[in-house]
Design an enzyme around this catalytic site. Structure first.
Site, PDB file in Angstrom:
ATOM      1  N   ARG A  28       0.823  -1.212   0.000  1.00 14.87           N
ATOM      2  CA  ARG A  28       0.000   0.000   0.000  1.00 14.87           C
ATOM      3  C   ARG A  28       0.854   1.257   0.000  1.00 14.87           C
ATOM      4  O   ARG A  28       0.338   2.359  -0.231  1.00 14.87           O
ATOM      5  CB  ARG A  28      -0.917   0.005   1.227  1.00 14.87           C
ATOM      6  CG  ARG A  28      -2.080  -0.958   1.085  1.00 14.87           C
ATOM      7  CD  ARG A  28      -3.009  -0.911   2.281  1.00 14.87           C
ATOM      8  NE  ARG A  28      -4.160  -1.775   2.034  1.00 14.87           N
ATOM      9  CZ  ARG A  28      -4.966  -2.240   2.973  1.00 14.87           C
ATOM     10  NH1 ARG A  28      -4.752  -1.915   4.242  1.00 14.87           N
ATOM     11  NH2 ARG A  28      -5.976  -3.011   2.656  1.00 14.87           N
ATOM     12  N   GLU A  40      -1.341  -8.809  -5.342  1.00 19.00           N
ATOM     13  CA  GLU A  40      -2.634  -9.476  -5.555  1.00 19.00           C
ATOM     14  C   GLU A  40      -2.467 -10.937  -5.961  1.00 19.00           C
ATOM     15  O   GLU A  40      -3.253 -11.789  -5.549  1.00 19.00           O
ATOM     16  CB  GLU A  40      -3.479  -8.728  -6.590  1.00 19.00           C
ATOM     17  CG  GLU A  40      -4.040  -7.399  -6.074  1.00 19.00           C
ATOM     18  CD  GLU A  40      -4.961  -7.560  -4.854  1.00 19.00           C
ATOM     19  OE1 GLU A  40      -5.469  -8.669  -4.624  1.00 19.00           O
ATOM     20  OE2 GLU A  40      -5.159  -6.558  -4.139  1.00 19.00           O
ATOM     21  N   GLN A  45      -5.667 -16.833  -2.400  1.00 19.03           N
ATOM     22  CA  GLN A  45      -5.710 -18.013  -1.527  1.00 19.03           C
ATOM     23  C   GLN A  45      -4.670 -17.968  -0.420  1.00 19.03           C
ATOM     24  O   GLN A  45      -4.255 -19.016   0.081  1.00 19.03           O
ATOM     25  CB  GLN A  45      -5.484 -19.302  -2.350  1.00 19.03           C
ATOM     26  CG  GLN A  45      -6.395 -19.474  -3.520  1.00 19.03           C
ATOM     27  CD  GLN A  45      -7.817 -19.692  -3.133  1.00 19.03           C
ATOM     28  OE1 GLN A  45      -8.587 -18.751  -3.089  1.00 19.03           O
ATOM     29  NE2 GLN A  45      -8.183 -20.906  -2.833  1.00 19.03           N
ATOM     30  N   LEU A  83       5.191 -20.730  -0.370  1.00 16.32           N
ATOM     31  CA  LEU A  83       3.984 -19.895  -0.495  1.00 16.32           C
ATOM     32  C   LEU A  83       2.804 -20.678  -1.060  1.00 16.32           C
ATOM     33  O   LEU A  83       1.648 -20.330  -0.834  1.00 16.32           O
ATOM     34  CB  LEU A  83       4.302 -18.680  -1.383  1.00 16.32           C
ATOM     35  CG  LEU A  83       3.410 -17.452  -1.290  1.00 16.32           C
ATOM     36  CD1 LEU A  83       3.251 -16.976   0.150  1.00 16.32           C
ATOM     37  CD2 LEU A  83       3.951 -16.316  -2.150  1.00 16.32           C
ATOM     38  N   TYR A  85       0.669 -22.992  -4.276  1.00 21.61           N
ATOM     39  CA  TYR A  85       0.096 -22.693  -5.597  1.00 21.61           C
ATOM     40  C   TYR A  85       1.164 -22.134  -6.535  1.00 21.61           C
ATOM     41  O   TYR A  85       1.082 -20.996  -7.000  1.00 21.61           O
ATOM     42  CB  TYR A  85      -1.088 -21.733  -5.471  1.00 21.61           C
ATOM     43  CG  TYR A  85      -2.274 -22.337  -4.758  1.00 21.61           C
ATOM     44  CD1 TYR A  85      -3.096 -23.257  -5.403  1.00 21.61           C
ATOM     45  CD2 TYR A  85      -2.552 -22.017  -3.446  1.00 21.61           C
ATOM     46  CE1 TYR A  85      -4.176 -23.834  -4.751  1.00 21.61           C
ATOM     47  CE2 TYR A  85      -3.628 -22.595  -2.781  1.00 21.61           C
ATOM     48  CZ  TYR A  85      -4.432 -23.505  -3.440  1.00 21.61           C
ATOM     49  OH  TYR A  85      -5.496 -24.072  -2.781  1.00 21.61           O
ATOM     50  N   TYR A 123     -11.597 -11.544 -10.019  1.00 18.49           N
ATOM     51  CA  TYR A 123     -11.247 -10.810  -8.804  1.00 18.49           C
ATOM     52  C   TYR A 123      -9.995  -9.969  -9.004  1.00 18.49           C
ATOM     53  O   TYR A 123      -9.969  -8.765  -8.730  1.00 18.49           O
ATOM     54  CB  TYR A 123     -11.044 -11.746  -7.590  1.00 18.49           C
ATOM     55  CG  TYR A 123     -10.260 -11.010  -6.549  1.00 18.49           C
ATOM     56  CD1 TYR A 123     -10.849  -9.966  -5.849  1.00 18.49           C
ATOM     57  CD2 TYR A 123      -8.894 -11.253  -6.353  1.00 18.49           C
ATOM     58  CE1 TYR A 123     -10.108  -9.195  -4.959  1.00 18.49           C
ATOM     59  CE2 TYR A 123      -8.159 -10.492  -5.471  1.00 18.49           C
ATOM     60  CZ  TYR A 123      -8.772  -9.468  -4.781  1.00 18.49           C
ATOM     61  OH  TYR A 123      -8.030  -8.692  -3.936  1.00 18.49           O
ATOM     62  N   ASP A 141     -13.663 -10.812  -3.765  1.00 15.43           N
ATOM     63  CA  ASP A 141     -12.934 -11.966  -3.238  1.00 15.43           C
ATOM     64  C   ASP A 141     -13.769 -12.632  -2.129  1.00 15.43           C
ATOM     65  O   ASP A 141     -14.927 -12.258  -1.911  1.00 15.43           O
ATOM     66  CB  ASP A 141     -11.550 -11.544  -2.727  1.00 15.43           C
ATOM     67  CG  ASP A 141     -11.628 -10.761  -1.428  1.00 15.43           C
ATOM     68  OD1 ASP A 141     -12.737 -10.288  -1.065  1.00 15.43           O
ATOM     69  OD2 ASP A 141     -10.588 -10.617  -0.756  1.00 15.43           O
ATOM     70  N   CYS A 203     -19.379  -8.021  15.390  1.00 20.22           N
ATOM     71  CA  CYS A 203     -20.412  -7.027  15.070  1.00 20.22           C
ATOM     72  C   CYS A 203     -20.433  -5.864  16.067  1.00 20.22           C
ATOM     73  O   CYS A 203     -20.820  -4.748  15.724  1.00 20.22           O
ATOM     74  CB  CYS A 203     -21.789  -7.691  15.031  1.00 20.22           C
ATOM     75  SG  CYS A 203     -21.887  -9.062  13.855  1.00 20.22           S
ATOM     76  N   CYS A 206     -18.276  -3.319  14.613  1.00 25.90           N
ATOM     77  CA  CYS A 206     -18.359  -3.136  13.158  1.00 25.90           C
ATOM     78  C   CYS A 206     -18.940  -1.765  12.816  1.00 25.90           C
ATOM     79  O   CYS A 206     -20.002  -1.391  13.318  1.00 25.90           O
ATOM     80  CB  CYS A 206     -19.225  -4.227  12.535  1.00 25.90           C
ATOM     81  SG  CYS A 206     -19.413  -4.009  10.752  1.00 25.90           S
ATOM     82  N   CYS A 212     -26.414  -3.324   8.513  1.00 29.29           N
ATOM     83  CA  CYS A 212     -26.222  -4.727   8.147  1.00 29.29           C
ATOM     84  C   CYS A 212     -27.477  -5.524   8.483  1.00 29.29           C
ATOM     85  O   CYS A 212     -27.853  -5.664   9.649  1.00 29.29           O
ATOM     86  CB  CYS A 212     -25.013  -5.296   8.898  1.00 29.29           C
ATOM     87  SG  CYS A 212     -24.733  -7.062   8.606  1.00 29.29           S
TER      88      CYS A 212
END
Length: 348
Positions: A28, A40, A45, A83, A85, A123, A141, A203, A206, A212
């Site tokens: 970021r 990304e 996953q 990592l 995959y 995504y 996602d 919650c 939140c 919600c």
DNA sequence: GTCCCGGACT
DNA sequence: AGTCCGGGAC
């Protein structure tokens, strides 16, 4: 009961909360298209905490797309070691090559073009298009699916592709035109830290609880719905770590399929006795053979149940690689499935 | 230990 | 529908 849900108010609450609470994450800091893309892909996953160290190292080693397009698979595998995959990193290289050939060494800047690239699905295309280029497009996602399922009490199975497309259309209606980046990240951040999976949603703290529907009607905690997964097939293996003097034997796996291109110790199908192992390797002249710990490793669809032996030989075979533990750690990517055996070598 | 989490490709 | 991983919560 009177259920409150104000779209504009929810959006404002979410963005205000995000501005105050966004986690400080390496990718970021400078949200360049390349950094956003690398992060990304790594985050597919994969949890944020797992990605952090890999991201820094990858960016430092491979600073841009043209470099990636020309990096050896071996180097990529080592950067990705642990990592999971592994196809992701090979697809990234393919993607980089397409970018060099067709897009002047850069990522294209629209959702539609990104979606065409290897390793970039709906995504990831949405995430890059919105976060790196400010395009007003959803990035749905698992977090976003969970949050919206709860916010709107959507009870359909979120694993279905048709349902995901439906969510993308719904989310699209909530995105403020010029704040797609913050909005998408805010939704995912809320899903990761407040509207959490695998535990009761928080919650009470939140920022959007009063808009919600799931919270208000008490259903948030059992959403989203997902189809039950099927049982994994079990594979029994006997791992044979061959040693010749101070060197250990590893061999490279096939370039396609499970753990593609990574290195592994020798192994035999099924559970084998010390005697059978000794017999199997007799051509190599077995000098000594010792039991190593049992181990288990779980993949999405397979479980490896492993027994292990350390097999000292006097006649090293010519195939594969003989290397010291130091060389192994420095240069050969070994998947986590073999961790118990790699760790055992530290004690040798 | 057991259960659960998370995208893309074929 | 099946193939691809590793780690976190309990």
């Amino acid at each position: 009961m009177n259920i409150q849900h104000d779209k504009e108010q929810l959006t404002k609450q979410l963005l205000d909360w995000y501005k105050q609470n966004a986690r400080v994450l390496p990718w970021r800091e400078k949200a360049t298209p390349y950094r956003v893309w690398v992060s990304e892909i790594m985050l597919q996953q994969t949890r944020v905490e797992a990605v952090k160290p890999y991201f820094e190292r990858f960016i430092a080693t491979i600073p841009d797309i043209p470099t990636l397009a020309n990096t050896e698979d071996e180097v990529l595998a080592k950067l990705w070691e642990g990592l999971g995959y592994y196809r992701r990193v090979y697809n990234m290289k393919k993607c980089a090559q397409v970018c060099v050939e067709k897009h002047g060494g850069k990522l294209p800047n629209t959702y539609a073009e990104l979606l065409e690239l290897p390793g970039i699905g709906a995504y990831t295309a949405g995430a890059i298009a919105s976060i790196a280029f400010g395009e007003c497009v959803a990035a749905v996602d698992g977090n976003v699916l969970r949050v919206f399922s709860r916010v709107l009490v959507l009870e359909e199975d979120i694993l279905k592709e048709s349902v995901k497309r439906q969510y993308a259309k719904i989310v699209q209606m909530y995105i403020p035109k010029h704040e797609s980046s913050a909005f998408n990240q805010a939704l995912m951040e809320l899903g990761a830290t407040i509207c959490v999976p695998n535990a009761a949603p928080r919650c009470n703290i939140c920022p959007i609880a009063d808009n919600c529907k799931g919270y208000q009607c008490g259903k948030a905690h059992y959403l989203p719905n997902k189809a039950a997964k099927k049982t994994r097939r079990i594979e029994k293996k006997t791992i044979c770590v061959l040693r010749y003097k101070d060197k250990f034997h590893v061999r490279q796996r096939a370039s396609q399929g499970l753990l593609a291109g990574l290195y592994e110790f020798d192994w035999l199908e099924g559970y084998q006795s010390k005697k059978a192992v000794s017999e199997y390797y007799k051509m190599y002249v077995v000098k000594n053979i010792r039991k190593l710990p049992d181990a288990k490793h779980v993949f999405s669809h397979i479980e490896w149940h492993m027994k292990g032996y350390l097999v000292e030989v006097e006649m090293p075979c010519e195939e594969g690689v003989w290397c010291t533990l130091e060389e192994l750690k420095a240069s050969y990517a070994i998947p986590t499935a073999y961790k118990a055996y790699k760790d055992a070598l530290e004690k040798e």
